[in-house]
Design a protein around this motif. Structure first.
Motif, PDB file in Angstrom:
ATOM      1  N   GLU A  52       0.836  -1.218   0.000  1.00 43.35           N
ATOM      2  CA  GLU A  52       0.000   0.000   0.000  1.00 43.35           C
ATOM      3  C   GLU A  52       0.866   1.261   0.000  1.00 43.35           C
ATOM      4  O   GLU A  52       0.601   2.217  -0.734  1.00 43.35           O
ATOM      5  N   LEU A  53       1.904   1.249   0.856  1.00 47.79           N
ATOM      6  CA  LEU A  53       2.769   2.436   0.954  1.00 47.79           C
ATOM      7  C   LEU A  53       3.517   2.686  -0.352  1.00 47.79           C
ATOM      8  O   LEU A  53       3.660   3.831  -0.785  1.00 47.79           O
ATOM      9  N   GLN A  54       3.955   1.581  -0.985  1.00 46.18           N
ATOM     10  CA  GLN A  54       4.664   1.749  -2.273  1.00 46.18           C
ATOM     11  C   GLN A  54       3.748   2.362  -3.314  1.00 46.18           C
ATOM     12  O   GLN A  54       4.126   3.263  -4.054  1.00 46.18           O
ATOM     13  N   SER A  55       2.488   1.872  -3.313  1.00 50.27           N
ATOM     14  CA  SER A  55       1.564   2.410  -4.326  1.00 50.27           C
ATOM     15  C   SER A  55       1.240   3.883  -4.068  1.00 50.27           C
ATOM     16  O   SER A  55       0.750   4.581  -4.944  1.00 50.27           O
ATOM     17  N   LEU A  56       1.533   4.359  -2.842  1.00 52.11           N
ATOM     18  CA  LEU A  56       1.292   5.775  -2.538  1.00 52.11           C
ATOM     19  C   LEU A  56       2.554   6.619  -2.744  1.00 52.11           C
ATOM     20  O   LEU A  56       2.607   7.787  -2.364  1.00 52.11           O
ATOM     21  N   GLY A  57       3.581   5.976  -3.297  1.00 53.22           N
ATOM     22  CA  GLY A  57       4.791   6.725  -3.643  1.00 53.22           C
ATOM     23  C   GLY A  57       5.779   6.895  -2.503  1.00 53.22           C
ATOM     24  O   GLY A  57       6.713   7.694  -2.609  1.00 53.22           O
ATOM     25  N   ALA A  58       5.587   6.157  -1.409  1.00 50.93           N
ATOM     26  CA  ALA A  58       6.531   6.293  -0.293  1.00 50.93           C
ATOM     27  C   ALA A  58       7.746   5.399  -0.517  1.00 50.93           C
ATOM     28  O   ALA A  58       7.657   4.376  -1.200  1.00 50.93           O
ATOM     29  N   HIS A  59       8.863   5.800   0.078  1.00 52.72           N
ATOM     30  CA  HIS A  59      10.030   4.908   0.118  1.00 52.72           C
ATOM     31  C   HIS A  59       9.812   3.989   1.319  1.00 52.72           C
ATOM     32  O   HIS A  59       9.619   4.457   2.437  1.00 52.72           O
ATOM     33  N   VAL A  60       9.825   2.674   1.096  1.00 53.83           N
ATOM     34  CA  VAL A  60       9.472   1.725   2.163  1.00 53.83           C
ATOM     35  C   VAL A  60      10.573   0.696   2.361  1.00 53.83           C
ATOM     36  O   VAL A  60      11.149   0.199   1.385  1.00 53.83           O
ATOM     37  N   GLU A  61      10.819   0.341   3.610  1.00 54.97           N
ATOM     38  CA  GLU A  61      11.766  -0.745   3.918  1.00 54.97           C
ATOM     39  C   GLU A  61      11.140  -1.658   4.958  1.00 54.97           C
ATOM     40  O   GLU A  61      10.541  -1.190   5.926  1.00 54.97           O
ATOM     41  N   SER A  62      11.315  -2.972   4.732  1.00 60.69           N
ATOM     42  CA  SER A  62      10.834  -3.956   5.703  1.00 60.69           C
ATOM     43  C   SER A  62      12.069  -4.454   6.444  1.00 60.69           C
ATOM     44  O   SER A  62      12.922  -5.116   5.870  1.00 60.69           O
ATOM     45  N   ARG A  63      12.173  -4.116   7.728  1.00 63.07           N
ATOM     46  CA  ARG A  63      13.406  -4.394   8.474  1.00 63.07           C
ATOM     47  C   ARG A  63      13.228  -5.601   9.398  1.00 63.07           C
ATOM     48  O   ARG A  63      12.356  -5.581  10.284  1.00 63.07           O
ATOM     49  N   PRO A  64      14.033  -6.635   9.222  1.00 64.76           N
ATOM     50  CA  PRO A  64      13.911  -7.814  10.101  1.00 64.76           C
ATOM     51  C   PRO A  64      14.398  -7.502  11.514  1.00 64.76           C
ATOM     52  O   PRO A  64      15.274  -6.675  11.709  1.00 64.76           O
ATOM     53  N   HIS A  84       7.940   9.637   3.311  1.00 68.10           N
ATOM     54  CA  HIS A  84       7.268  10.342   2.214  1.00 68.10           C
ATOM     55  C   HIS A  84       7.783  11.774   2.227  1.00 68.10           C
ATOM     56  O   HIS A  84       7.442  12.551   3.114  1.00 68.10           O
ATOM     57  N   GLY A  85       8.642  12.082   1.291  1.00 67.51           N
ATOM     58  CA  GLY A  85       9.224  13.425   1.209  1.00 67.51           C
ATOM     59  C   GLY A  85      10.517  13.537   1.994  1.00 67.51           C
ATOM     60  O   GLY A  85      10.674  12.904   3.036  1.00 67.51           O
ATOM     61  N   SER A  86      11.461  14.323   1.443  1.00 72.76           N
ATOM     62  CA  SER A  86      12.717  14.562   2.164  1.00 72.76           C
ATOM     63  C   SER A  86      13.226  15.963   1.830  1.00 72.76           C
ATOM     64  O   SER A  86      14.371  16.157   1.470  1.00 72.76           O
ATOM     65  N   ASP A  87      12.304  16.920   1.937  1.00 72.81           N
ATOM     66  CA  ASP A  87      12.632  18.311   1.640  1.00 72.81           C
ATOM     67  C   ASP A  87      13.215  18.953   2.899  1.00 72.81           C
ATOM     68  O   ASP A  87      12.514  19.083   3.909  1.00 72.81           O
ATOM     69  N   ILE A 152      -2.176  17.901  -3.788  1.00 66.95           N
ATOM     70  CA  ILE A 152      -1.648  18.818  -2.759  1.00 66.95           C
ATOM     71  C   ILE A 152      -0.373  18.183  -2.173  1.00 66.95           C
ATOM     72  O   ILE A 152      -0.428  17.053  -1.682  1.00 66.95           O
ATOM     73  N   PRO A 153       0.741  18.897  -2.217  1.00 64.79           N
ATOM     74  CA  PRO A 153       1.954  18.310  -1.631  1.00 64.79           C
ATOM     75  C   PRO A 153       1.809  18.175  -0.117  1.00 64.79           C
ATOM     76  O   PRO A 153       1.166  19.011   0.529  1.00 64.79           O
ATOM     77  N   LEU A 154       2.388  17.118   0.450  1.00 65.15           N
ATOM     78  CA  LEU A 154       2.374  16.999   1.922  1.00 65.15           C
ATOM     79  C   LEU A 154       3.161  18.176   2.485  1.00 65.15           C
ATOM     80  O   LEU A 154       4.252  18.473   1.989  1.00 65.15           O
ATOM     81  N   PRO A 155       2.639  18.822   3.516  1.00 61.31           N
ATOM     82  CA  PRO A 155       3.315  20.032   4.029  1.00 61.31           C
ATOM     83  C   PRO A 155       4.544  19.728   4.874  1.00 61.31           C
ATOM     84  O   PRO A 155       5.261  20.635   5.276  1.00 61.31           O
ATOM     85  N   VAL A 156       4.755  18.458   5.213  1.00 62.33           N
ATOM     86  CA  VAL A 156       5.926  18.054   6.015  1.00 62.33           C
ATOM     87  C   VAL A 156       6.537  16.810   5.369  1.00 62.33           C
ATOM     88  O   VAL A 156       5.905  16.160   4.534  1.00 62.33           O
ATOM     89  N   ASN A 157       7.732  16.464   5.795  1.00 61.72           N
ATOM     90  CA  ASN A 157       8.274  15.138   5.460  1.00 61.72           C
ATOM     91  C   ASN A 157       7.688  14.175   6.484  1.00 61.72           C
ATOM     92  O   ASN A 157       7.673  14.476   7.682  1.00 61.72           O
ATOM     93  N   LEU A 158       7.227  13.032   6.013  1.00 55.00           N
ATOM     94  CA  LEU A 158       6.575  12.089   6.922  1.00 55.00           C
ATOM     95  C   LEU A 158       7.419  10.826   7.029  1.00 55.00           C
ATOM     96  O   LEU A 158       7.688  10.156   6.026  1.00 55.00           O
TER      97      LEU A 158
END
Ligand SMILES: C[C@H](N)C(=O)N[C@@H](Cc1c[nH]cn1)C(=O)O
Ligand SMILES: [Zn+2]
Ligand SMILES: [Zn+2]
Length: 478
Positions: A52-64, A84-87, A152-158
């Motif tokens: 779901e997160l990937q389809s929303l354009g987020a960078h995702v990692e699954s950490r063991p 999501h975002g790194s401004d 609408i761009p996210l107003p923060v990095n999440l």
């Protein structure tokens, strides 16, 4: 200047059916962390979040997180971290939630299938994890989704951190958070933390929460005979583990909720005159309590003592007995080994290890008084600390403004009787303010049968989470 949130709100309303569908898919995965046999489902739930997160354009990692301590060959479910975002010109908010759930069986008394989202005509969405904590976790995904669709761009990095062992004491997470909060780690740039995993005090008024009780969870194992026995053949001739266990457990707490273990009460921070004044001003009534309980079996007659009992005093609850006969019918068995389970909710200034020592000493002494030939073993299963923060921070001001915008009221400032052990870990590891921003209500029945999340709270809650990010972006650093 107040942000223009109307286009975002419109988009949330437009997407509401797809958000409910997202929750339906999540509830259908029985990600019960306490049940080893369900571990694959917990992993499946983590995979659902990743996709779901990937389809929303987020960078995702699954950490063991490696193997589960005390279990043979059983891996802990992964922690899902996402960005999501790194401004660098924007603030960075770190949100935490959990994708595991409490156990649930239809035969526990559920009116509907626990792992099927069932929506009634009042918009109550029943299902295990709907409010604790899949609904709120998906609220963050929905907020990203609606921003994307509305352009609408996210107003923060999440930054996001979703774990799969919260209902089992967040095994392995403390060290992970500490590592990722350090320089160069995934959470290193967080300016503040927000957790949505608790509940409103009533059903109508939102709140911001600045305190939690801790939870020390214990087992008392008593065994005697080599196997279960026929009570007709051996009853009266053998010492029975269940008899010993019920006698020891009956000595832990009385009907008025008073903990009987010496040394516990003495650790509790004294009530100051200033604090005493807080409770009367909270918008809460005995009717609210009775509505949540589904009965009038509260211990106290007034709201002040009820709130203090829930927030600022410790409590001891007896949860169950493993190995005891519990099915319907009249089985005449003498169980050979029984394991009693109870927990103590801890508060300022109780020290976890000191609580353990008091518990172990008392349980052993009470058992010794029985002069039984059976053997007893008392253990701590897991512990998580209490937490109290200052709500005088821009993180809370931003959330308060978001509540006013979405619900048209000022939120109450509350503490919570439940526990989210990693809250303190996030605060200490990041050195940043942590806010608890609940979406669900006091009648959601988290951990109980017929857990639900109201459609209104899910959809308006998605608006609240998104609005909070906009107000965070506007707040002066203080
Ligand atoms: C408040 C939160 N949603 C929650 O339910 N926390 C659990 C954490 C826990 C502690 N031991 C096992 N799980 C709780 O308060 O029981
Ligand atoms: Zn939870
Ligand atoms: Zn829970």
């Amino acid at each position: 200047m107040a942000p223009n949130l109307d286009p975002y709100f419109k988009q949330v309303d437009k997407l509401s059916e797809s958000f409910i569908d997202r929750l339906r898919k999540a509830v259908a995965i029985p990600s019960v962390s306490a049940d080893d046999a369900r571990r694959q489902d917990v992993v499946k739930m983590s995979e659902f979040l990743v996709s779901e997160l990937q389809s929303l354009g987020a960078h995702v990692e699954s950490r063991p997180l490696g193997l589960q301590p005390g279990k043979k060959d059983l891996h802990l479910p992964p922690v899902i971290v996402a960005r999501h975002g790194s401004d660098p010109s924007k603030r960075t908010i770190l949100v935490y939630g959990h994708y595991d759930v409490q156990p649930a069986l239809k035969e526990d008394g559920w009116a509907t299938e626990p792992f099927t989202l069932s929506i009634d005509d009042k918009g109550r969405m029943y299902g295990r994890g709907s409010t604790d904590d899949k609904g709120p976790v998906l609220g963050w995904l929905n907020a990203i989704h609606a921003h994307r669709e509305a352009g609408i761009p996210l107003p923060v990095n999440l930054l996001m951190c979703f774990e799969g062992m919260e209902e089992y004491g967040s095994e392995g997470l403390d060290a992970f958070i500490e590592k990722e909060a350090a320089k160069g780690g995934f959470f290193a740039n967080a300016d503040a933390v927000c957790i949505s995993d608790n509940y409103w005090l009533g059903t109508q008024k939102p709140c911001l929460t600045y305190g939690l009780r801790g939870c020390n969870y214990y087992t008392i194992a008593i065994h005697g005979p080599g196997q279960d026995l026929h009570s007709g053949l051996f009853g009266g001739a053998t010492q029975e583990p269940m008899t010993d266990l019920t006698r020891v457990m009956a000595r832990l707490v009385d009907t008025a909720g008073q903990i009987q273990i010496p040394g516990i009460k003495e650790m509790v921070a004294p009530l100051t005159e200033e604090e005493k004044g807080i409770y009367g001003k909270i918008e809460y009534s005995m009717a609210n309590l009775h509505e949540s309980l589904g009965s009038e079996t509260g211990i106290f007659a007034d709201k002040e003592n009820t709130l203090m009992a829930r927030w600022r005093y410790p409590s001891l609850s007896i949860h169950g007995v493993e190995g005891a006969f519990s099915a319907p019918g009249a089985k005449t068995v003498i169980p050979a080994k029984v394991i009693g389970k109870f927990s103590i909710r801890t508060v300022p200034d109780m020290e976890s290890e000191k609580v353990d020592r008091c518990v172990f000493e008392y349980v052993k002494a009470e058992f010794a008084k029985l002069k039984s030939k059976n053997t007893l073993d008392v253990q701590l299963m897991h512990a998580g600390n209490w937490w109290v923060a200052s709500p005088k921070h821009w993180n809370y001001t931003a959330a308060g403004r978001a509540v006013e915008r979405v619900y048209g009221v000022q939120p109450d400032l509350t503490r919570e009787g439940g526990s989210i052990p990693v809250t303190l870990t996030f605060e200490k590891a990041t050195g940043k303010n942590v806010l608890l921003l609940p979406l669900g209500t006091s009648t959601d029945a988290a951990h109980s049968i017929n857990e639900k999340f109201d459609r209104r709270n899910y959809i308006e809650g998605t608006k609240l989470l998104g609005s909070y990010l906009h107000y965070v972006a506007e707040e002066e650093m203080g």
